[in-house]
Design a protein around this motif. Sequence first.
Motif: not given
Length: 333
Positions: A275-297
């Motif tokens: 219907d949306a004509k797009k690929w879907e995937h499982s949710p990503l861990d955006w907390n981990e992303f924010q941690e990495v951006l905050a310098g804590r990766g």
Amino acid sequence: MAMQNVQSVPAELSPEALESAAQLVAEAQADFDRVMAEDSRVEPRDWMPEAYRKTLLRQISQHAHSEIIGMQPEANWISRAPSLKRKAILMAKVQDEAGHGLYLYSAAETLGQTRDKMMADLIAGKARYSSIFNYPALTWADMGAIGWLVDGAAICNQVPLCRASYGPYGRAMVRVCKEESFHQRQGFEILLELANGTPEQKAMAQDAVDRWYAPSLMMFGPPDDDSPNSKQSMAWNIKRFSNDELRSRFVGMMVEQVKVLGLTLPDDQIRFNEDAKKWEHSPLDWNEFQEVLAGRGPCNAQRLERRRQAHDDGAWVREAASAYAAKQKEQAA
Ligand code: 3HC
């Protein structure tokens, strides 16, 4: 042409001069709007709104920093490559990334920022660079997974940037994308060889794909609803697609290619939404992303420390180059 003559208006002006300056700015803005509407290009000497200049500088300098910090996870494997051929290929790839950094710093400099300032911000930990390069490269198979997934995501994100409205950025991207295509193929080929090797080699390839998959998807940036810059960057023809659109497109490419490798993606929720004509995937861990951006990766501190050290080690080269340039100038005078 108005766009080329109105970069700034001096402070102390008569009312008449102010009025005519305001008119020039209005004409320049109209010219800029026309360039955007025609999907044409802005060049360094053209007038541009300050916010457009800042957005470009932000994106291009972050991109340049990503290229040179991105040399580290792979440079780490040059001395441990399994053959002379692999070593030569990996060295060439890492050198390519340095070249990409140089094109991009040069493009950013046309927007009025010095390379010294950009480098100082990076070293001081004030500038962003891609989250992906804060993850460790643990085995030789990681060279394959980085080439296939990370460079693959980079191509998916950067091919549309070849049409970016700012000329120097779009032109730099053309060459970068050609080289990234070679990088992706070499990564795919490393994984293909490992996947068809011993059971231990295949397991090593699968483990690398498992670890790099989610961080690669995060390279495209936060979900569209949490992306403060996308809307304006798309209106200015810098970005052509949203973060989620490109992420979805990338998943669709990878889900086919992984079959050729005989490996799997660590995501059992990938499906094409008809219907949306797009690929879907499982949710990503955006907390981990924010941690990495905050310098804590996992590797943020190590990456910045290495860059500081490289900058210090290179001081004599910068001094020698400046002395040489001064001598040339003196001789020419
Ligand atoms: N890593 C670090 N920061 C990220 C990020 C990521 N993966 N994704 C987003 N961010 C940051 C943004 O820079 C922005 O921060 P800022 O406002 O302080 O500058 C914030 O998160 C919000 O994100 P937005 O979606 O609003 O930001 P953008 O509209 O700028 O989109 C982007 C982010 C898609 C990464 C875009 O900037 C872009 O396309 N950049 C050019 C490509 C690039 O820089 N790629 C980096 C990888 S380079 C590379 O892969 C090298 C190769 O050799 C592998």
